[in-house]
Design an enzyme around this catalytic site. Sequence first.
Site, PDB file in Angstrom:
ATOM      1  CB  SER A 116      -0.999  -0.021   1.372  1.00 28.22           C
ATOM      2  OG  SER A 116      -1.844  -0.991   1.263  1.00 28.22           O
ATOM      3  CG  HIS A 137      -2.848  -1.122  -3.536  1.00 31.04           C
ATOM      4  ND1 HIS A 137      -3.649  -0.182  -3.347  1.00 31.04           N
ATOM      5  CD2 HIS A 137      -2.827  -1.808  -2.409  1.00 31.04           C
ATOM      6  CE1 HIS A 137      -3.605   0.005  -1.994  1.00 31.04           C
ATOM      7  NE2 HIS A 137      -3.067  -0.914  -1.376  1.00 31.04           N
ATOM      8  CD  GLU A 149      -4.932   2.448  -6.043  1.00 32.89           C
ATOM      9  OE1 GLU A 149      -5.530   3.555  -5.939  1.00 32.89           O
ATOM     10  OE2 GLU A 149      -4.024   1.951  -5.328  1.00 32.89           O
TER      11      GLU A 149
HETATM   12  P1  NAI Z   1      -1.353  -9.481   7.777  1.00 33.85           P
HETATM   13  O1  NAI Z   1      -0.468  -9.066   8.818  1.00 33.85           O
HETATM   14  O2  NAI Z   1      -2.737  -9.753   7.875  1.00 33.85           O
HETATM   15  O3  NAI Z   1      -0.687 -10.642   6.749  1.00 33.85           O
HETATM   16  C1  NAI Z   1       0.747 -10.794   6.592  1.00 33.85           C
HETATM   17  C2  NAI Z   1       1.011 -12.362   6.665  1.00 33.85           C
HETATM   18  O4  NAI Z   1       2.306 -12.380   5.850  1.00 33.85           O
HETATM   19  C3  NAI Z   1       0.943 -13.097   7.893  1.00 33.85           C
HETATM   20  O5  NAI Z   1       0.224 -14.162   7.829  1.00 33.85           O
HETATM   21  C4  NAI Z   1       2.579 -13.584   7.914  1.00 33.85           C
HETATM   22  O6  NAI Z   1       2.723 -14.617   8.824  1.00 33.85           O
HETATM   23  C5  NAI Z   1       3.003 -13.243   6.651  1.00 33.85           C
HETATM   24  N1  NAI Z   1       4.495 -13.042   6.412  1.00 33.85           N
HETATM   25  C6  NAI Z   1       5.108 -12.078   6.621  1.00 33.85           C
HETATM   26  N2  NAI Z   1       6.466 -12.279   6.596  1.00 33.85           N
HETATM   27  C7  NAI Z   1       6.521 -13.362   5.738  1.00 33.85           C
HETATM   28  C8  NAI Z   1       7.485 -13.747   5.025  1.00 33.85           C
HETATM   29  N3  NAI Z   1       8.600 -13.362   5.000  1.00 33.85           N
HETATM   30  N4  NAI Z   1       7.124 -15.100   4.417  1.00 33.85           N
HETATM   31  C9  NAI Z   1       5.906 -15.495   4.232  1.00 33.85           C
HETATM   32  N5  NAI Z   1       5.018 -15.077   4.962  1.00 33.85           N
HETATM   33  C10 NAI Z   1       5.254 -13.906   5.567  1.00 33.85           C
HETATM   34  O7  NAI Z   1      -1.373  -8.345   6.724  1.00 33.85           O
HETATM   35  P2  NAI Z   1      -2.117  -7.687   5.402  1.00 33.85           P
HETATM   36  O8  NAI Z   1      -3.131  -6.759   6.219  1.00 33.85           O
HETATM   37  O9  NAI Z   1      -2.656  -8.995   4.768  1.00 33.85           O
HETATM   38  O10 NAI Z   1      -1.104  -6.787   4.406  1.00 33.85           O
HETATM   39  C11 NAI Z   1      -0.241  -7.560   3.644  1.00 33.85           C
HETATM   40  C12 NAI Z   1       0.317  -6.508   2.648  1.00 33.85           C
HETATM   41  O11 NAI Z   1      -0.710  -6.082   1.873  1.00 33.85           O
HETATM   42  C13 NAI Z   1       0.995  -5.413   3.327  1.00 33.85           C
HETATM   43  O12 NAI Z   1       2.155  -5.294   2.298  1.00 33.85           O
HETATM   44  C14 NAI Z   1       0.046  -4.460   3.099  1.00 33.85           C
HETATM   45  O13 NAI Z   1       0.468  -2.980   2.957  1.00 33.85           O
HETATM   46  C15 NAI Z   1      -0.803  -4.346   1.833  1.00 33.85           C
HETATM   47  N6  NAI Z   1      -2.279  -4.158   1.963  1.00 33.85           N
HETATM   48  C16 NAI Z   1      -3.076  -4.201   3.027  1.00 33.85           C
HETATM   49  C17 NAI Z   1      -4.279  -3.733   3.273  1.00 33.85           C
HETATM   50  C18 NAI Z   1      -5.027  -3.991   4.339  1.00 33.85           C
HETATM   51  O14 NAI Z   1      -6.140  -3.120   4.401  1.00 33.85           O
HETATM   52  N7  NAI Z   1      -4.916  -4.692   5.395  1.00 33.85           N
HETATM   53  C19 NAI Z   1      -4.992  -3.275   1.832  1.00 33.85           C
HETATM   54  C20 NAI Z   1      -4.101  -3.278   0.694  1.00 33.85           C
HETATM   55  C21 NAI Z   1      -2.799  -3.651   0.624  1.00 33.85           C
END
Ligand code: NAI
Length: 386
Positions: A116, A137, A149
Amino acid sequence: MTIGIIGSGAMGAGIAQVVAAAGHEVHLLDQSAAALDKARASIGANLRKLAEKGKLTAEAAEAAIARLHPTTAMPDFADCGLVIEAIVEDLAVKQQVFKQVESLVPADCILASNTSSLAITAIAAACQRPERFIGIHFFNPAPLMQLVEVIPAVQTRTGLAEEIRALVASWGKRPVLAQDTPGFIVNRVARPFYGEAIRILEEGIADIATIDWALTELGGFRMGPFALMDFIGHDVNYRVTESVFNAFFYDPRYRPSFTQRRLFEAGYYGRKAGRGFYDYAPGATQPEPNRDPALGQRVLHRVLAMLINEAAEALHLRVASATDLELAMTTGVNYPKGLLAWADELGPATVLATLDGLYHDYHEDRYRASVLLRRLATSNQRVLSA
Ligand code: NAI
């Protein structure tokens, strides 16, 4: 095409559901087996619920579930044509993960990040073949939100953005093309909805209930800014504001507020914490708005002028096309109408007068009007025909 998803949190699980339902075999990878179990259960439950509601057949739901292959081992990605990363928002970690991905996937496998707030170009820079790297995105929750996006990096090869746009559209989504600039479209253009509302509050012009009332009842927004920030969570919303401000080299238009910073520091994250701008404790009394129409219009027009200015500036700087800007704001954050159409409805000269009035009063760069708006107002033209 087989798709690899890295990260099975809120976003990764949602994206996996979208692409599995669209017919792709999916390797869903996470470093945490518990996160994978949770993702598998929630995707299965979501798809079966959709089948119960008649949105897809029971056979289609089961087939999509069967296409989902959770894994903690990246070598399973060897047959992927596209890998989408949705892990922790940390540039160094993402770069490291893509280095590993590149050593395992075919040379023509497309690599994408769902980040993001990081620059797609900066993540791509760690890759051996950055020309195949792109931003895809999604919005949360990915299965429900139509907008996606698509963001080419500086290094992305010509044509890839259009290919991805077509692919995303084939998943039933509404893709828009955005330049690799901070916040892309939605997280940039929406900033004044929060920031200017807080500024109005801080100056004592109106309270939270009145500002929320003005934006919803008079403006037609689904949620007022304070209710929405509480809903998103101040941990998330404050961090996005701060990162956009930093990424814009401290442009005062995006400056975060002390008011929200303090809520963030106090852990008053909003709904999920039971307390934010509003008090969510059972039986807590909610503040009543001051329904003075003149005050409401003043508040609404100030926030609206700032939003329109941001959209006009994004158009002027070619962050996105007018069509994509309108689609992004109506589908990504459910605005009642596109901001450029709104500018035309109010008249660019009226919007400009509001901004110039603020600039005159405050002498702050924050209120500088986009040159595009000024040109159109002066020549009596409409924004959408610009
Ligand atoms: P989250 O914290 O819910 O999930 C992240 C997951 O990635 C976790 O299950 C974690 O165990 C795993 N993880 C972390 N490091 C890892 C690695 N090195 N290898 C394998 N797995 C790994 O996070 P979320 O909210 O799903 O966000 C993920 C991405 O999406 C971020 O880049 C965020 O900026 C982006 N994003 C988030 C939005 C939101 O509203 N939450 C909206 C759009 C994009």
